[in-house]
Design an enzyme around this catalytic site. Structure first.
Site, PDB file in Angstrom:
ATOM      1  N   HIS A 190      -1.113  -0.144   5.093  1.00  0.00           N
ATOM      2  CA  HIS A 190      -0.759   0.813   6.850  1.00  0.00           C
ATOM      3  C   HIS A 190       0.038   1.795   6.530  1.00  0.00           C
ATOM      4  O   HIS A 190       0.168   2.358   7.820  1.00  0.00           O
ATOM      5  CB  HIS A 190      -1.813   0.330   8.017  1.00  0.00           C
TER       6      HIS A 190
ATOM      7  N   GLN B 100       0.721  -1.042  -0.020  1.00  0.00           N
ATOM      8  CA  GLN B 100      -0.133   0.229   0.189  1.00  0.00           C
ATOM      9  C   GLN B 100       0.796   1.230  -0.166  1.00  0.00           C
ATOM     10  O   GLN B 100       0.246   2.696   0.023  1.00  0.00           O
ATOM     11  CB  GLN B 100      -0.709  -0.078   1.088  1.00  0.00           C
TER      12      GLN B 100
ATOM     13  N   TYR C 176      -8.829   6.824  19.459  1.00  0.00           N
ATOM     14  CA  TYR C 176     -10.682   6.346  18.956  1.00  0.00           C
ATOM     15  C   TYR C 176     -10.397   5.098  19.066  1.00  0.00           C
ATOM     16  O   TYR C 176     -10.761   4.633  17.832  1.00  0.00           O
ATOM     17  CB  TYR C 176      -9.759   7.099  17.142  1.00  0.00           C
TER      18      TYR C 176
ATOM     19  N   TYR D 162      -9.823 -10.170   9.321  1.00  0.00           N
ATOM     20  CA  TYR D 162     -10.034 -10.873   7.810  1.00  0.00           C
ATOM     21  C   TYR D 162     -10.187 -12.387   7.960  1.00  0.00           C
ATOM     22  O   TYR D 162     -10.728 -12.939   6.463  1.00  0.00           O
ATOM     23  CB  TYR D 162      -8.872 -10.828   7.285  1.00  0.00           C
TER      24      TYR D 162
ATOM     25  N   GLU E  92     -14.612   3.175   9.408  1.00  0.00           N
ATOM     26  CA  GLU E  92     -15.196   4.548  10.797  1.00  0.00           C
ATOM     27  C   GLU E  92     -15.406   6.339   9.905  1.00  0.00           C
ATOM     28  O   GLU E  92     -13.885   5.870   9.324  1.00  0.00           O
ATOM     29  CB  GLU E  92     -14.320   4.467  11.821  1.00  0.00           C
TER      30      GLU E  92
HETATM   31 CA    CA Z   1     -12.030   3.717  16.312  1.00  0.00          CA
END
Ligand code: CA
Length: 369
Positions: free
Chosen positions: A147, A85, A250, A261, A240
């Site tokens: 990520h 990524q 968070y 997964y 989210e």
């Molecule tokens: Ca969260």
């Protein structure tokens, strides 16, 4: 959710015709116009004051779309390590660009230990990237190709926000000493704002603004409140939308609406004291990327709405907001244009999309007059 009104040319979805098609949405009809179609995995875009659009391509090229033409890659930009990524990610134009000329890039780069996210700035002169400065260099690098984040936004004071994902190692998002899995805030010259929230905690990265963000690939500044909003990829389920506050946690991976997964349960809690809840969740996942608040004259019906692109679900989401509450959701262009990697609103009030593919496209939503 949408009905195609006019189909000017028939063709398979991925051989989209260069002519405009008209779509009906709940609130505003729009025409979809293709501006460019030969981008190589485009990732981010940003508007220059003269109407030019800077576009990153994941393999490392920065290109400029202006007046119907797409430039060759601009030479001199920082080296990237494109893996998984990673690659060249977001681009942002300085809020005072006319005076400063600064342009910001986020990317994954190789260093001791592997790969990490970096933030750079530089200027473009005579179609060359010059005066390159490294503003942020992630300390703990690993070989994992997942990520990296990373999106940019500026607050009304002109400070630069950027996201870094958990780098494919979920507990890093809760490790106070880590830079992964959070939103960061710096001044535009790379220095640390004096009111960043963790400056009193020793061993904590001074640029950190939050904790517990899995991988935010959408970030935008609310046009009225100036507050930064993000979205993040959940695991399987549990994407989210979050409203960013300095010092907030968070929750990832302590609380989540998703599962691994593999099907394994990551947490049996979707909410808990000490963690900020998302203002919106997608289960199943849509794989969001790119995000923009609508403010502009072209679509008065969409004023204040939040647009989110989707990779896996291949659509454009329109969220209706009341304050920080999501009160409506509409899916546009579902399976019409492919994986949407970025969404921005141009200075002309049109909505711009980048589609992720080896023949990535720059598309524009225009009102039907
Ligand atoms: Ca969260």
């Amino acid at each position: 959710m949408i009905a195609r009104l006019v189909l000017l040319a028939l063709g398979p979805i991925f051989a989209f015709p260069a002519v405009a098609e008209t779509y009906r949405s709940e609130q505003a009809d729009f025409r979809l116009v293709e501006l460019a179609d030969d981008l190589e995995s485009p990732w981010g875009m940003a508007f220059l004051p003269d109407g030019g659009i800077l576009i990153t391509e994941q393999a490392g090229q920065l290109r400029l779309y202006r007046g119907g033409d797409l430039s060759d890659p601009i030479p001199g930009t920082p080296d990237v390590e494109e893996r998984g990524q990673g690659g060249l990610l977001d681009v942002a134009v300085d809020p005072d660009y006319a005076e400063t000329g600064w342009i910001y890039l986020s990317l994954s780069a190789r260093g001791e230990g592997g790969l990490g996210t970096q933030v750079w700035r530089g200027r473009i002169q005579d179609n060359r990237w010059i005066e390159s400065e490294l503003l942020f260099d992630m300390q703990r690098k690993t070989r994992i190709g997942r990520h990296f984040g990373s999106r940019f936004a500026f607050d009304p004071d002109g400070r630069l926000y950027f996201s870094i994902g958990d780098r494919g190692a979920m507990q890093r998002a809760q490790d106070p000493a880590d830079e992964a899995g959070r939103i960061h805030r710096i001044e535009r010259d790379g220095t640390v704002p004096s009111d960043n929230p963790y400056l009193d905690e020793s061993g904590t990265p001074p640029t950190a603004l939050t904790r517990g963000n899995r991988n935010a690939q959408g970030m935008a500044t609310h046009p009225d409140t100036g507050v930064i909003w993000t979205h993040e990829h959940g695991p399987r389920g549990g994407d989210e939308v979050n409203v960013i506050r300095a010092g907030a946690n968070y929750g990832w991976p302590e609380v989540t609406h998703g599962i691994d997964y593999s099907g394994a349960v990551i947490s049996d809690r979707q909410s808990a004291p000490g963690f900020d809840d998302p203002v919106h969740v997608w289960v199943p996942s849509i794989a969001p990327s790119g995000m923009a608040f609508y403010s502009g004259a072209a679509f008065p019906e969409w004023q204040g709405d939040l647009f989110v692109g989707a990779l896996r679900s291949r659509l454009l989401v329109r969220l209706e907001l009341e304050g920080e509450q999501v009160i409506g959701e509409e899916w546009l262009l579902e399976r019409e244009v492919g994986r949407i990697r970025d969404v921005r609103v141009g200075p002309d009030g049109f909505v711009y999309l980048l589609t992720e593919s080896n023949d990535g496209r720059l598309l524009r939503l225009e009102p039907v007059s």
